[in-house]
Enzyme design. Sequence first.
Site, PDB file in Angstrom:
ATOM      1  N   HIS A   1      64.037  25.163  19.192  1.00 60.75           N
ATOM      2  CA  HIS A   1      63.137  24.127  18.871  1.00 60.75           C
ATOM      3  C   HIS A   1      62.074  24.424  17.914  1.00 60.75           C
ATOM      4  CE1 HIS A   1      65.399  21.559  21.864  1.00 60.75           C
ATOM      5  NE2 HIS A   1      64.964  22.574  22.639  1.00 60.75           N
TER       6      HIS A   1
ATOM      7  N   ASN B   1      72.097  17.617  30.545  1.00 56.44           N
ATOM      8  CA  ASN B   1      71.440  18.822  30.525  1.00 56.44           C
ATOM      9  C   ASN B   1      72.260  19.877  30.406  1.00 56.44           C
ATOM     10  OD1 ASN B   1      69.391  21.100  31.748  1.00 56.44           O
ATOM     11  ND2 ASN B   1      68.156  19.225  31.810  1.00 56.44           N
TER      12      ASN B   1
ATOM     13  N   ASP C   1      69.816  21.178  36.770  1.00 63.16           N
ATOM     14  CA  ASP C   1      69.305  21.589  35.475  1.00 63.16           C
ATOM     15  C   ASP C   1      70.563  22.336  34.826  1.00 63.16           C
ATOM     16  OD1 ASP C   1      68.138  22.784  33.170  1.00 63.16           O
ATOM     17  OD2 ASP C   1      66.291  22.666  34.342  1.00 63.16           O
ATOM     18  N   ASN C   2      70.423  23.839  34.581  1.00 63.50           N
ATOM     19  CA  ASN C   2      71.615  24.491  34.005  1.00 63.50           C
ATOM     20  C   ASN C   2      72.515  24.772  34.984  1.00 63.50           C
ATOM     21  OD1 ASN C   2      70.757  24.646  31.200  1.00 63.50           O
ATOM     22  ND2 ASN C   2      69.175  26.021  31.929  1.00 63.50           N
TER      23      ASN C   2
ATOM     24  N   HIS D   1      65.939  27.477  24.023  1.00 64.09           N
ATOM     25  CA  HIS D   1      66.320  26.453  25.085  1.00 64.09           C
ATOM     26  C   HIS D   1      67.676  27.075  25.835  1.00 64.09           C
ATOM     27  CE1 HIS D   1      65.736  22.136  26.474  1.00 64.09           C
ATOM     28  NE2 HIS D   1      65.914  22.928  27.681  1.00 64.09           N
TER      29      HIS D   1
ATOM     30  N   ASN E   1      69.571  20.369  24.235  1.00 66.67           N
ATOM     31  CA  ASN E   1      69.088  20.924  25.619  1.00 66.67           C
ATOM     32  C   ASN E   1      70.036  22.395  25.770  1.00 66.67           C
ATOM     33  OD1 ASN E   1      69.082  21.434  28.449  1.00 66.67           O
ATOM     34  ND2 ASN E   1      67.817  19.748  28.590  1.00 66.67           N
TER      35      ASN E   1
ATOM     36  N   GLU F   1      64.433  30.261  30.954  1.00 66.55           N
ATOM     37  CA  GLU F   1      65.148  28.891  31.212  1.00 66.55           C
ATOM     38  C   GLU F   1      66.801  29.086  31.258  1.00 66.55           C
ATOM     39  OE1 GLU F   1      66.371  24.834  30.802  1.00 66.55           O
ATOM     40  OE2 GLU F   1      66.990  26.569  29.217  1.00 66.55           O
TER      41      GLU F   1
END
Length: 352
Positions: A133, A221, A266-267, A114, A165, A53
């Site tokens: 998480h 994010n 996203d990232n 994450h 996140n 991720e």
Amino acid sequence: MGKLLVLTLLGAGLALIGERLVAIRQRTNASREVRSVEPRSCHLIEGLENGSEDIDMLPSGLAFISSGLKYPGMPSFAPDEPGQIFLMDLNEQNPRVQALNISGDFDKASFNPHGISTFIDEDQTVYLYVVNHPHMKSTVEKFKFEEHSLVHLKTIKHELLKSLNDIVVLGPEQFYATRDHYFTNFFLVLLEIILDLHWSHVVFYSPREVKVVAKGFSSANGITVSLDKKFIYTADVTAQNIHVLKKHENWDLTPVKVIHLGTLVDNLTVDPDTGDIWAGCHPNGMKLLAYNPEDPPGSEVLRIQNVLSEKPKISTEYANNGSVLQASSVASVNHGKLLIGTIFHKALYCLL
């Protein structure tokens, strides 16, 4: 009169639901198909089968990779296995990943990593901070990297550090973190998404002070910092844009500009040579939310050059319809080498 009121309210309710569904389809690019764009040399990374991720790269070429994320509404190919942190040395001729052993007083069975961020101290000690998480809560875990292993040092919790996140660390236990949803209850999160409330925000944390420093995101994010440490870049995934924020001495952030990308970003990472932003993106978010292995979510990597100019240059560096790589979430470069990670699928290594 009573029946007429009921019908009026029912009609208004149905109209609102219809409008919201249309808006969600637009925000998720539900009708978009992907045109393939691939660098000259790419191959899947053996050993990363259950997601990658987030990726954070040291200047030396060592890449830390978070794997095994379990996230509400997202698929997981290994739901009963704990998450892991992998290491990959891009200086090797044929780089391979290895899982890092974790020691210390830490519950490895509930590890659910994450976003991640590294910090190099004045004595060159490397620390890795991980958004975790456990049992679907949110914490930040601090590790020390030594001899190809991680030593757990501390678990950081705070009432503002919920629904986390991503994270970017700028000092010893000083970091910014994105909160992708205001609510933590699953059904309230759904309501927040449907109504597009823009209550998501960025939090600054230090041992002395914790505060909200940027508000108004649909779903904040990925987050990273410019090479000169003067600006913070934050992705708003469902708004399909990147916010450029100026960092002040008191750690407050003020808006500078917004770069619209037209894809679910996203990232974010920054090229250490050029300062360009590299973004892992989801070209069709609906395929991500309603996962179908016969029609999987695609992957997309964008590069943003001249970030602070009036017209930044945006180019597609990689795109695939899911036949090779599903649900790309991050892209990280180091001297002509590119790593592309995903939420729950495999990972790709490319030569640029």
